[in-house]
Design an enzyme around this catalytic site. Structure first.
Site, PDB file in Angstrom:
ATOM      1  N   THR A  30       1.535  -1.096   0.029  1.00  0.00           N
ATOM      2  CA  THR A  30       0.040   0.335   0.391  1.00  0.00           C
ATOM      3  C   THR A  30       1.012   1.018  -0.029  1.00  0.00           C
ATOM      4  O   THR A  30       2.005   1.741   1.257  1.00  0.00           O
ATOM      5  CB  THR A  30      -0.512   0.136   1.483  1.00  0.00           C
ATOM      6  OG1 THR A  30      -1.108  -0.781   1.127  1.00  0.00           O
ATOM      7  CG2 THR A  30      -2.086   1.009   1.115  1.00  0.00           C
ATOM      8  N   ALA A  66      -6.235 -10.235   4.312  1.00  0.00           N
ATOM      9  CA  ALA A  66      -5.747 -10.149   5.923  1.00  0.00           C
ATOM     10  C   ALA A  66      -5.386 -11.222   6.131  1.00  0.00           C
ATOM     11  O   ALA A  66      -5.835 -12.806   5.743  1.00  0.00           O
ATOM     12  CB  ALA A  66      -7.399 -10.081   6.238  1.00  0.00           C
ATOM     13  N   GLU A  67      -4.208 -11.062   7.068  1.00  0.00           N
ATOM     14  CA  GLU A  67      -3.415 -11.762   7.723  1.00  0.00           C
ATOM     15  C   GLU A  67      -4.523 -12.898   8.341  1.00  0.00           C
ATOM     16  O   GLU A  67      -5.414 -12.543   9.313  1.00  0.00           O
ATOM     17  CB  GLU A  67      -2.334 -11.432   8.960  1.00  0.00           C
ATOM     18  CG  GLU A  67      -1.154 -11.040   8.021  1.00  0.00           C
ATOM     19  CD  GLU A  67      -0.983  -9.940   8.461  1.00  0.00           C
ATOM     20  OE1 GLU A  67      -0.064 -10.869  10.226  1.00  0.00           O
ATOM     21  OE2 GLU A  67       0.420  -9.070   8.553  1.00  0.00           O
ATOM     22  N   CYS A 122      -1.747  -2.696   9.228  1.00  0.00           N
ATOM     23  CA  CYS A 122      -1.767  -1.859   7.665  1.00  0.00           C
ATOM     24  C   CYS A 122      -3.547  -0.344   8.048  1.00  0.00           C
ATOM     25  O   CYS A 122      -3.361   0.658   7.408  1.00  0.00           O
ATOM     26  CB  CYS A 122      -2.778  -2.561   6.812  1.00  0.00           C
ATOM     27  SG  CYS A 122      -1.798  -3.102   5.373  1.00  0.00           S
ATOM     28  N   ARG A 150     -11.569  -9.481  24.519  1.00  0.00           N
ATOM     29  CA  ARG A 150     -11.946  -9.720  22.631  1.00  0.00           C
ATOM     30  C   ARG A 150     -12.870  -9.676  22.963  1.00  0.00           C
ATOM     31  O   ARG A 150     -13.505 -10.799  22.182  1.00  0.00           O
ATOM     32  CB  ARG A 150     -10.962 -11.152  22.640  1.00  0.00           C
ATOM     33  CG  ARG A 150      -9.477  -9.908  21.843  1.00  0.00           C
ATOM     34  CD  ARG A 150      -9.389  -9.057  20.521  1.00  0.00           C
ATOM     35  NE  ARG A 150      -8.413  -8.281  20.370  1.00  0.00           N
ATOM     36  CZ  ARG A 150      -8.074  -8.241  18.997  1.00  0.00           C
ATOM     37  NH1 ARG A 150      -8.992  -7.741  18.665  1.00  0.00           N
ATOM     38  NH2 ARG A 150      -6.729  -8.294  18.866  1.00  0.00           N
TER      39      ARG A 150
HETATM   40  C1  UDX Z   1      -6.373  -5.873   7.141  1.00  0.00           C
HETATM   41  C2  UDX Z   1      -7.880  -5.277   6.326  1.00  0.00           C
HETATM   42  O1  UDX Z   1      -8.897  -6.482   6.307  1.00  0.00           O
HETATM   43  C3  UDX Z   1      -7.190  -6.383   5.000  1.00  0.00           C
HETATM   44  O2  UDX Z   1      -8.186  -6.724   3.518  1.00  0.00           O
HETATM   45  C4  UDX Z   1      -5.632  -5.425   4.097  1.00  0.00           C
HETATM   46  O3  UDX Z   1      -5.417  -5.853   3.201  1.00  0.00           O
HETATM   47  C5  UDX Z   1      -4.802  -5.536   5.263  1.00  0.00           C
HETATM   48  O4  UDX Z   1      -5.614  -5.130   6.539  1.00  0.00           O
HETATM   49  P1  UDX Z   1      -4.928  -7.526   8.713  1.00  0.00           P
HETATM   50  O5  UDX Z   1      -4.915  -6.024   9.684  1.00  0.00           O
HETATM   51  O6  UDX Z   1      -4.036  -8.434   8.164  1.00  0.00           O
HETATM   52  O7  UDX Z   1      -6.366  -6.710   7.059  1.00  0.00           O
HETATM   53  O8  UDX Z   1      -6.697  -7.980   9.699  1.00  0.00           O
HETATM   54  P2  UDX Z   1      -7.888  -8.049  10.861  1.00  0.00           P
HETATM   55  O9  UDX Z   1      -8.487  -8.933   9.942  1.00  0.00           O
HETATM   56  O10 UDX Z   1      -8.980  -6.977   9.650  1.00  0.00           O
HETATM   57  O11 UDX Z   1      -8.078  -7.066  11.347  1.00  0.00           O
HETATM   58  C6  UDX Z   1      -7.762  -5.850  11.804  1.00  0.00           C
HETATM   59  C7  UDX Z   1      -7.548  -5.459  12.917  1.00  0.00           C
HETATM   60  O12 UDX Z   1      -8.974  -5.352  13.580  1.00  0.00           O
HETATM   61  C8  UDX Z   1      -6.894  -6.848  14.378  1.00  0.00           C
HETATM   62  O13 UDX Z   1      -6.579  -6.140  15.584  1.00  0.00           O
HETATM   63  C9  UDX Z   1      -8.579  -7.018  14.626  1.00  0.00           C
HETATM   64  O14 UDX Z   1      -8.683  -7.578  15.928  1.00  0.00           O
HETATM   65  C10 UDX Z   1      -9.860  -6.157  14.580  1.00  0.00           C
HETATM   66  N1  UDX Z   1     -10.566  -6.372  14.229  1.00  0.00           N
HETATM   67  C11 UDX Z   1     -11.335  -6.820  14.014  1.00  0.00           C
HETATM   68  C12 UDX Z   1     -11.447  -5.828  15.404  1.00  0.00           C
HETATM   69  O15 UDX Z   1     -11.090  -5.721  16.623  1.00  0.00           O
HETATM   70  N2  UDX Z   1     -12.974  -6.115  15.181  1.00  0.00           N
HETATM   71  C13 UDX Z   1     -13.402  -6.480  14.028  1.00  0.00           C
HETATM   72  O16 UDX Z   1     -14.996  -6.875  14.303  1.00  0.00           O
HETATM   73  C14 UDX Z   1     -12.551  -7.072  12.832  1.00  0.00           C
END
Ligand code: UDX
Ligand code: UDX
Ligand code: ADP
Length: 480
Positions: free
Chosen positions: A128, A160-161, A272, A447
């Protein structure tokens, strides 16, 4: 045979290229990185990143049409398509410090591509980057091109990871941005052909360069905004006696809102969200849009508030002092099913607790002791650098011990903080844990993974994000 080279063997480059290799046996894929230990790990049985399903994919194609190498220049020179997936941290100094993306690593990759290329190439932005980076990269390449034709494409990654392989196998969409010239359209088609090996063509969206670049920042900003919105609601729920899970469920049933990504938490993390929003904020400010900038800035402020609120709740419930008290930290990664700790809320929460002189015993099934110590003791700007530029081992923080079991972490502790939603934390023997803890025994569930009522029956005092408070917590209000 089409040859692809990806510069940067990290969380994005590694899994993405492994899946391209698996799905396109007619394409040779080489992932290169200047950080040798990472390449050695990619070539071993212990991959440098933990990602469910990744081992299998790598094993199926490594040595056939998937290779990992430190010989960056050779493989870039031989490739038809070069993906660039290098670090783009937030600038820490100079113009735009704290907001703008630091493009040092991107620029050096671009200059190297220009130097070593002897044939025409498609250069694909995978990390990005700020809108209009492609234009800057195009300038570097064309001014150093020696007559070679470079086409720049933006192909942001949305995986997403923790679910990377699933997301790559079955993406909601693939986005490819390119120039609206005949050469640009030809390059878009070449990349589209790669994805068309397994992604239905109607799911491959083609746009101009700027739309593709901005869409990635916008998608991450919208996702993060949902979490800050539900987290803001969680504070109000605690104050009013509403239950945030019930509120999320009720609003998520509205198809215009949707039910995904509405879990209240101790805060979002990951490499991200914060970085991309800061970037968006900076772009807005540079374009004379301060109102738009401050709208998005608030998403980050609520996230910071949520972490502070959590720490305050821990301290206030324990008679306003945690000095010398043992606190078990369950989970350190920024989400479950990854060992990644970049921007994890656990860093802010642990630092807050350490600031109040707590003794921490930390357990995470996928994060090493060394990583936890680095995260808690190093400056963020140091952690954001590529691995080969990070300082060697930092001095360990004495108040922090890392253990390899949740029971060990909780032994003799006054309280437990759950900071990552690992499945195993749902099924722990909480009676055994309670018996081994100091009393009163506290659980702060950042969580919402435990059954609070069951734990209360055992004797715990339980705090869950955005849920009605039990009487102990009502009597000990947290001050922000
Ligand atoms: C994110 C985007 O989802 C992805 O599309 C992009 O390419 C990179 O950034 P990622 O950071 O790997 O992916 O994980 P994601 O599942 O989006 O979670 C990000 C954070 O949000 C985590 O800390 C997760 O615990 C938190 N989260 C997610 C919440 O607190 N509540 C939710 O409902 C969802
Ligand atoms: C809204 C809610 O939708 C409804 O569930 C609730 O019961 C009452 O409030 P309403 O105000 O009647 O309903 O109309 P809605 O379709 O939600 O539109 C509200 C405003 O948003 C309108 O001015 C509409 O033009 C605008 N809008 C809506 C946009 O500007 N963009 C959109 O994408 C959608
Ligand atoms: P992401 O999450 O975007 O994949 P990572 O930080 O996991 O980011 O990976 C980026 C990788 O890029 C690192 O392994 C780093 O060593 C590598 N890298 C940075 N600059 C260069 C460069 N000029 N040439 C080759 N590799 C690079």
């Amino acid at each position: 045979m089409v040859k692809i080279c990806c510069i940067g063997a990290g969380y994005v480059g590694g899994p993405t290229m492994a899946v391209i290799a698996l799905k396109c046996p007619d394409i040779e894929v080489v992932v290169v990185d200047i950080f040798e230990p990472r390449i050695i790990a990619w070539n071993s049985d212990h991959l440098p990143i933990y990602e469910p399903g990744l081992d299998d994919v790598v094993k199926q194609c490594r040595g056939k049409n998937l290779f990992f190498s430190t010989d960056v220049e050779k493989h870039v020179a031989e490739a038809d398509i070069v993906f660039v997936s290098v670090n783009t941290p937030t600038k820490t100094q100079g113009l735009g410090a704290g907001k703008a993306a630091d493009l040092t690593y991107w620029e050096s990759a671009a200059r190297m591509i220009a130097d070593v290329s002897k044939t025409d190439k498609i250069v694909v932005e995978k990390s990005t980057v700020p809108v209009k980076t492609a234009e800057a990269i195009e300038k570097i390449l064309t001014h150093n091109s020696k007559g070679i034709n470079f086409q720049i494409l933006s192909n942001p990654e949305f995986l997403a990871e923790g679910t990377a392989i699933k997301d790559l196998f079955n993406p909601d969409r693939v986005l490819i941005g390119g120039r609206e010239t005949p050469e640009g359209q030809k390059a878009i088609h070449a990349l589209k052909d790669v994805y068309a090996h397994w992604v239905p063509v109607e799911q491959i969206i083609c746009t101009n360069l700027w739309s593709a670049e901005l869409s990635k920042l916008a998608a991450n900003a919208f996702l993060a905004q949902r979490i800050s919105s539900v987290n803001a609601m969680s504070a109000l729920c605690e104050a009013t006696g509403a239950d945030v899970s019930q509120v999320s469920h009720a609003i998520g049933k509205d198809t215009r809102i949707g039910s995904k990504f509405l879990n209240a938490s101790v805060g979002f993390g990951g490499s991200c969200f914060q970085k991309d929003i800061l970037n968006l904020v900076y772009i807005c400010e540079c374009n004379g849009l301060p109102e738009v900038a401050s709208y998005w800035k608030q998403v980050i402020q609520v996230n910071e508030y949520q972490k502070t609120r959590f720490v305050n709740r821990v301290v206030s419930s324990m008679f306003n002092t945690i000095s010398g008290k043992k606190i078990a930290i369950l989970g350190f990664a920024f989400k479950k099913d990854t060992g990644d700790t970049r921007e994890t809320p656990a860093i802010g929460v642990c630092q807050g607790l350490l600031g109040d002189k707590a003794m921490l015993r930390i357990y995470d099934p996928q994060v090493s002791q060394e990583q936890i110590q680095r995260d808690l003791s190093m400056q963020k700007s140091e952690l954001d650098r590529p691995p080969h530029l990070q300082p060697a081992s930092p001095t360990a923080i004495k108040q922090v011990a890392c253990v390899w079991d949740a029971y060990e972490a909780a032994k003799g502790a006054h309280g437990i903080c759950i900071l990552t939603e690992w499945d195993e934390f749902k099924t722990l023997d909480y009676q055994k844990i309670y018996d081994d803890m100091q009393k009163p025994a506290f659980v702060f569930d950042g969580r919402n993974v435990v059954d609070a009522e069951k734990l209360r029956e055992i004797g715990f005092i339980v705090y869950s994000i955005g849920k009605p408070l039990d009487s102990w917590l009502k009597d000990m209000p947290a001050v922000a």
